[in-house]
Design a protein around this motif. Structure first.
Motif, PDB file in Angstrom:
ATOM      1  N   UNK A 129       0.724  -1.288  -0.108  1.00  0.00           N
ATOM      2  CA  UNK A 129      -0.045  -0.047   0.312  1.00  0.00           C
ATOM      3  C   UNK A 129       1.102   0.823  -0.135  1.00  0.00           C
ATOM      4  N   UNK A 130       1.775   1.357   0.539  1.00  0.00           N
ATOM      5  CA  UNK A 130       2.562   2.184   0.852  1.00  0.00           C
ATOM      6  C   UNK A 130       3.718   3.035  -0.596  1.00  0.00           C
ATOM      7  N   UNK A 131       3.691   1.818  -1.131  1.00  0.00           N
ATOM      8  CA  UNK A 131       4.605   1.791  -2.079  1.00  0.00           C
ATOM      9  C   UNK A 131       4.556   1.742  -3.706  1.00  0.00           C
ATOM     10  N   UNK A 132       2.863   1.170  -3.576  1.00  0.00           N
ATOM     11  CA  UNK A 132       2.191   0.827  -5.008  1.00  0.00           C
ATOM     12  C   UNK A 132       1.858   1.234  -5.620  1.00  0.00           C
ATOM     13  N   UNK A 133       2.091   1.999  -7.378  1.00  0.00           N
ATOM     14  CA  UNK A 133       1.248   2.829  -7.951  1.00  0.00           C
ATOM     15  C   UNK A 133       0.498   2.766  -8.264  1.00  0.00           C
ATOM     16  N   UNK A 134      -0.463   3.075  -9.608  1.00  0.00           N
ATOM     17  CA  UNK A 134      -1.181   2.530 -10.771  1.00  0.00           C
ATOM     18  C   UNK A 134      -0.716   1.589 -11.197  1.00  0.00           C
ATOM     19  N   UNK A 144      -5.535   3.423  -3.550  1.00  0.00           N
ATOM     20  CA  UNK A 144      -4.989   1.806  -3.035  1.00  0.00           C
ATOM     21  C   UNK A 144      -5.209   1.553  -1.312  1.00  0.00           C
ATOM     22  N   UNK A 145      -5.360   2.232  -0.679  1.00  0.00           N
ATOM     23  CA  UNK A 145      -5.275   1.609   0.310  1.00  0.00           C
ATOM     24  C   UNK A 145      -6.787   1.453   0.786  1.00  0.00           C
ATOM     25  N   UNK A 146      -7.676   1.803   0.446  1.00  0.00           N
ATOM     26  CA  UNK A 146      -8.943   1.784   0.703  1.00  0.00           C
ATOM     27  C   UNK A 146      -9.303   0.318   0.055  1.00  0.00           C
TER      28      UNK A 146
END
Length: 226
Positions: A44-49, A173-175
């Protein structure tokens, strides 16, 4: 074809069917475990679209590939079942010993049914089998077998979508991951409840157990690099 009078050629009698409840539960569970290994590895902290898109492609592609493989395995197992039935039938027809024929018939029956069959009933079955037309030389897959194989493919592949849809419709991403995990938990619980009813156990307890079991499988799969 009159040779198809033997039970092994009757899909409803000896085929594995168009997927029994346990088959459906197992295939959906397998698909869920596979897709959760992708979503569970998402940071969650590092991922992008771009990472989410790669995860979606990987999850869908993986489950499609495994659905195809599992479908082929299903067809192989169905053909093996039919081949075994055909071999038993041929052995029953060829043996000159009535007692041996009855033993073979009893061995082909489900254990519970075989245990309550009387010798006269086995003898009657033997006589009925002897009157049937000659069977085909080779076991063949029937319509229900092909439908079962297709069902395996679809169950494994389609079980991906409920878990990955949040990543498609939600930008954050987190939700999306929280919603995805909630859907996966609900699906695991539902599978457990169905399995519980099928096996005569508490749907609630088995549902909870299935959630724990699924989480453990996902953790082990991720830890092993799956």
């Amino acid at each position: 074809d009159p040779r198809n009078g033997f039970l092994m050629s009757n899909d409803t009698a000896t085929s594995r069917g168009v997927l029994e409840p346990i088959d459906r539960i197992a295939e959906v569970l397998f698909g869920l475990i596979m897709v959760l290994t992708f979503t569970g590895a998402l940071s969650v902290a590092e991922a992008g679209r771009a990472d989410v898109r790669e995860m979606l492609i990987g999850a869908l592609g993986c489950n499609l590939a495994w659905g195809l493989i599992d479908g082929v395995f299903y067809l192989m197992a169905s053909l093996a079942d039919k081949g075994r039935d055909l071999a038993t039938y041929l052995a029953v027809r060829r043996t000159p010993d009535p007692q041996e024929a009855e033993r073979l018939i009893a061995g082909a029956l489900p254990p519970l049914l075989a245990s309550v069959m009387e010798p006269a009933e086995l003898a009657a079955l033997h006589q009925r089998l002897k009157k049937l037309p000659d069977p085909p030389k080779l076991a063949r897959l029937g319509k229900d077998d092909w439908l079962g194989g297709l069902g395996v493919l679809l169950l494994v592949f389609l079980s991906t979508f409920p878990v990955v849809v949040p990543f498609v419709v939600m930008h954050e991403i987190a939700p999306a991951l929280r919603v995805s995990n909630a859907i996966a938990i609900a699906m695991l619980a539902a599978l457990g409840a169905v399995f519980g009813r099928t096996t005569g156990r508490s749907p609630w307890l088995v549902g909870i157990g299935m959630v724990i079991f699924g989480a453990l499988l996902v953790a082990i799969t991720i830890a092993l690099g799956g």
